[in-house]
Design a protein around this motif. Structure first.
Motif, PDB file in Angstrom:
ATOM      1  N   GLU A 181      -9.900   2.231   3.231  1.00  0.00           N
ATOM      2  CA  GLU A 181     -10.340   2.649   1.903  1.00  0.00           C
ATOM      3  C   GLU A 181      -9.347   3.638   1.310  1.00  0.00           C
ATOM      4  OE1 GLU A 181     -13.175   1.657   0.223  1.00  0.00           O
ATOM      5  OE2 GLU A 181     -13.478   0.219   1.832  1.00  0.00           O
ATOM      6  N   VAL A 182      -9.333   3.752  -0.011  1.00  0.00           N
ATOM      7  CA  VAL A 182      -8.509   4.753  -0.680  1.00  0.00           C
ATOM      8  C   VAL A 182      -8.912   6.127  -0.171  1.00  0.00           C
ATOM      9  CG1 VAL A 182      -7.981   5.830  -2.904  1.00  0.00           C
ATOM     10  CG2 VAL A 182      -8.170   3.345  -2.734  1.00  0.00           C
ATOM     11  N   GLY A 183      -7.939   6.927   0.239  1.00  0.00           N
ATOM     12  CA  GLY A 183      -8.198   8.272   0.749  1.00  0.00           C
ATOM     13  C   GLY A 183      -8.388   8.338   2.250  1.00  0.00           C
ATOM     14  N   ARG A 211      -7.507   8.283   6.208  1.00  0.00           N
ATOM     15  CA  ARG A 211      -6.346   8.721   6.988  1.00  0.00           C
ATOM     16  C   ARG A 211      -5.960   7.631   7.971  1.00  0.00           C
ATOM     17  NH1 ARG A 211      -4.605  13.787   7.174  1.00  0.00           N
ATOM     18  NH2 ARG A 211      -5.646  15.286   5.860  1.00  0.00           N
ATOM     19  N   ILE A 254       1.348   5.381   0.622  1.00  0.00           N
ATOM     20  CA  ILE A 254       0.758   6.402   1.488  1.00  0.00           C
ATOM     21  C   ILE A 254       1.384   7.749   1.177  1.00  0.00           C
ATOM     22  CG2 ILE A 254       0.531   7.151   3.885  1.00  0.00           C
ATOM     23  CD1 ILE A 254       0.614   4.216   4.668  1.00  0.00           C
ATOM     24  N   GLU A 255       0.537   8.763   1.036  1.00  0.00           N
ATOM     25  CA  GLU A 255       0.998  10.144   0.896  1.00  0.00           C
ATOM     26  C   GLU A 255       1.126  10.725   2.296  1.00  0.00           C
ATOM     27  OE1 GLU A 255      -1.205  14.109  -0.409  1.00  0.00           O
ATOM     28  OE2 GLU A 255      -0.984  12.698  -2.061  1.00  0.00           O
ATOM     29  N   MET A 296       0.853  -1.147   0.000  1.00  0.00           N
ATOM     30  CA  MET A 296       0.000   0.000   0.000  1.00  0.00           C
ATOM     31  C   MET A 296       0.909   1.222   0.000  1.00  0.00           C
ATOM     32  SD  MET A 296      -2.836   0.909   2.997  1.00  0.00           S
ATOM     33  CE  MET A 296      -2.812  -0.751   3.551  1.00  0.00           C
TER      34      MET A 296
END
Length: 62
Positions: free
Chosen positions: A31-33, A35, A3-4, A1
């Motif tokens: 989920e995508v997005g 935190r 992560i930004e 996965m």
């Protein structure tokens, strides 16, 4: 996965799925997005790589 990181949009960190050990435990991945709070587990400035983990390492879990 991948992560930004907040505050560093140009940095993408890699979360090894084997180290995903949230507290409380979760059956599904976020989920995508979503935190998530992570801890830096590895950083190589020369190669510009960051690995993060979620929760305690499995070998520390009781």
């Amino acid at each position: 996965m991948f992560i930004e990181l907040d505050g560093s949009p140009e940095v993408i960190a890699f979360l090894d799925i084997a180290s995903y050990n949230p507290d409380p435990p979760a059956l599904d991945l976020p989920e995508v997005g979503a935190r998530v709070s992570v801890e830096v587990a590895f950083h190589d400035e020369e190669k510009r790589q960051i690995r993060v983990r979620v929760g305690e390492p499995f070998w520390n879990a009781s």
